[in-house]
Design an enzyme around this catalytic site. Structure first.
Site, short mmCIF file in Angstrom:
data_model
loop_
_atom_site.label_atom_id
_atom_site.label_comp_id
_atom_site.label_asym_id
_atom_site.label_seq_id
_atom_site.Cartn_x
_atom_site.Cartn_y
_atom_site.Cartn_z
N CYS A 199 -5.78 -12.72 7.42
CA CYS A 199 -6.92 -12.43 6.55
C CYS A 199 -7.39 -13.66 5.78
O CYS A 199 -8.10 -13.54 4.79
CB CYS A 199 -6.57 -11.31 5.58
SG CYS A 199 -5.18 -11.70 4.48
N ASP A 222 0.67 -7.33 9.44
CA ASP A 222 -0.52 -7.43 8.58
C ASP A 222 -0.13 -8.17 7.30
O ASP A 222 -0.08 -7.58 6.21
CB ASP A 222 -1.06 -6.03 8.25
CG ASP A 222 -2.29 -6.08 7.35
OD1 ASP A 222 -2.99 -7.12 7.36
OD2 ASP A 222 -2.54 -5.10 6.64
N PHE A 255 4.80 -5.70 6.39
CA PHE A 255 3.87 -5.94 5.27
C PHE A 255 3.00 -4.71 5.06
O PHE A 255 1.77 -4.78 4.99
CB PHE A 255 2.99 -7.16 5.53
CG PHE A 255 3.74 -8.41 5.96
CD1 PHE A 255 4.34 -9.22 5.01
CD2 PHE A 255 3.84 -8.74 7.30
CE1 PHE A 255 5.02 -10.37 5.41
CE2 PHE A 255 4.51 -9.89 7.71
CZ PHE A 255 5.10 -10.70 6.75
N ARG A 285 -7.12 -0.01 11.77
CA ARG A 285 -6.05 0.99 11.65
C ARG A 285 -6.26 2.12 12.66
O ARG A 285 -5.30 2.65 13.24
CB ARG A 285 -6.02 1.54 10.23
CG ARG A 285 -5.65 0.49 9.19
CD ARG A 285 -5.75 1.07 7.77
NE ARG A 285 -5.55 0.00 6.80
CZ ARG A 285 -6.34 -0.24 5.76
NH1 ARG A 285 -7.40 0.52 5.56
NH2 ARG A 285 -6.07 -1.22 4.92
N ASP A 297 8.00 -3.53 3.30
CA ASP A 297 7.30 -4.41 2.38
C ASP A 297 8.30 -4.92 1.35
O ASP A 297 9.26 -4.22 1.00
CB ASP A 297 6.15 -3.69 1.68
CG ASP A 297 5.11 -4.66 1.13
OD1 ASP A 297 4.07 -4.85 1.79
OD2 ASP A 297 5.34 -5.24 0.05
#
Length: 405
Positions: free
Chosen positions: A349, A309, A239, A223, A260
């Protein structure tokens, strides 16, 4: 060598696996078991020739039959053993996190020698998750030792909260639940929210209902890298979850739009923006795929930086290919929406999407978008989530920043 523990003999394939650094023994790699045990007990793992490979927790309910916690034949698994492990994990975080120790991951499962255990420190609250039966049986001791070790170093802990509300526990024969763990001297009456500071930005963390333990600590320094590139730009954060990338970018950007699909997440993101007095962000509740498709159909190129993300699109090898299509779709659309010279921050991720496959997907998306990618940053998770070589599951986060040319 008889150390007094039940003995599990494993295949040559498993022997190579363990000698290569891994710490799991799958049920179909076990050739023989000598001795009586209860699920969750410690057993010794041996080669076909009777040589010692390690010791770990056994559980007949799990496909991961044994989770190795030590490869040292001199270890005895008393309280002193676990305390050494805990002190080592905390001292490691104090070294690698420095001033960011106030909120960080204290225990990262296998990477710290505690298979199936996650402990996140959010200021004065420890939020835990236990995914293995062996750890579950000794957790009272571990939680007490964690609190003692931290307090001896001057860090006061008010409460320990368990987030054991995950379905994977059932694969270990464990129940799902969440709640405060009643350690002597600690509180069980807190409201489930704490304010943490990361990269100079404050966040409300809901450890009762938030995803995983309440906040994703692993992207901390990614970040910060985004904030550097976002300077003076119009940014789209996809997201956004509770707004962490958006708020980091907003410190330097001209304007940020954060998107989101979860209204609950967006509401928390708005609260976080207000907490920091950040006003150059607007929040949109929308499906990211649909939003990017609409922007593409309208031929919009009004963003100079896009951040992707997404949650893990795959949690198993069997769905990795379909997940790759999802990753490609959002990255392809983002590349088409950026002007030449625009910037893309993108990540995955899921450890089931290895870096080579992720890079191949990005290269394919760039070719389809008729652009080239100029790599600026290639990053992984923050060091409080250490990567243990030989245990590929600990190497999960891929993060790239590109200029699209």
């Amino acid at each position: 060598m008889d150390r007094g523990y039940p003995r599990v003999t494993v295949s040559k394939k498993c022997e190579r696996f363990i000698k290569g650094g891994h710490v799991w023994v799958y049920h179909d790699e076990i050739l023989a078991v000598d001795g009586k045990y209860e699920n969750g007990d410690i057993v010794d793992v041996l080669t076909e020739k009777g040589r010692y490979l390690g010791s770990g927790y056994i559980n007949d309910n799990s496909k991961i039959r044994v989770r190795i916690i030590s490869k040292n034949a001199n270890d005895r698994f008393d309280e002193a053993f676990y305390r050494r492990r805990i002190d080592y994990a905390i001292d490691y975080r104090l070294t690698v996190m420095g001033e960011d120790f106030s909120s960080c991951r204290l225990i990262f499962g296998e990477a710290d020698g505690f298979p199936g255990l996650t402990v996140d420190k959010f200021e004065n609250v420890l939020v835990t998750q236990v995914l293995s039966l062996g750890i579950d049986r000794v957790k009272e001791m571990l939680f007490r030792q964690l609190v003692d070790s931290l307090q001896e170093r001057g860090y006061k802990i008010e409460a320990v909260y368990e987030r054991n509300d995950v379905k994977v526990r059932e694969l270990e024969g464990l129940d799902q639940y969440k709640g405060f763990y009643p350690l002597a001297g600690l509180r069980t009456d807190l409201n489930g929210e704490v304010i943490i500071t990361e990269n100079g930005i404050r966040y409300h963390v809901d450890y009762f209902e938030g995803q995983k333990t309440g906040f994703f600590l692993d992207q901390k320094y990614n970040r910060r890298a985004v904030a550097k590139i976002a300077s003076g730009k119009r940014v789209l954060d996809c997201f956004t979850h509770t707004g962490a990338f958006a708020l980091n970018a907003a410190r330097t950007a001209e304007h940020v739009t954060a998107v989101d699909v979860s209204q609950t997440a967006i509401d928390m993101a708005k609260r976080n923006a207000a907490l920091n007095g950040i006003t150059n962000v607007d929040f949109v509740t929308a499906n990211v795929f649909e939003l990017l498709t609409q922007a593409e159909n309208e031929h919009r190129r009004d963003r100079e930086m896009i951040i992707l993300d997404p949650p893990a699109f795959t949690k198993s090898r069997s769905t990795a290919r379909s997940a790759e299509r999802g990753y490609k779709e959002i990255n392809l659309k983002a590349m088409k929406l950026l002007p030449r010279g625009g910037y893309l921050a993108t990540c995955s991720c899921s450890h089931f999407m290895p870096d080579a496959q992720f890079r191949k997907m990005l290269f394919s998306a760039a070719a389809d978008a008729n652009v080239s990618l100029r790599q600026i940053e290639c990053r992984q998770q923050s060091p409080d989530h250490p990567i243990l070589w030989g245990v590929e599951e600990t190497d999960y986060l891929k993060f790239y920043i590109f200029q699209v040319v």
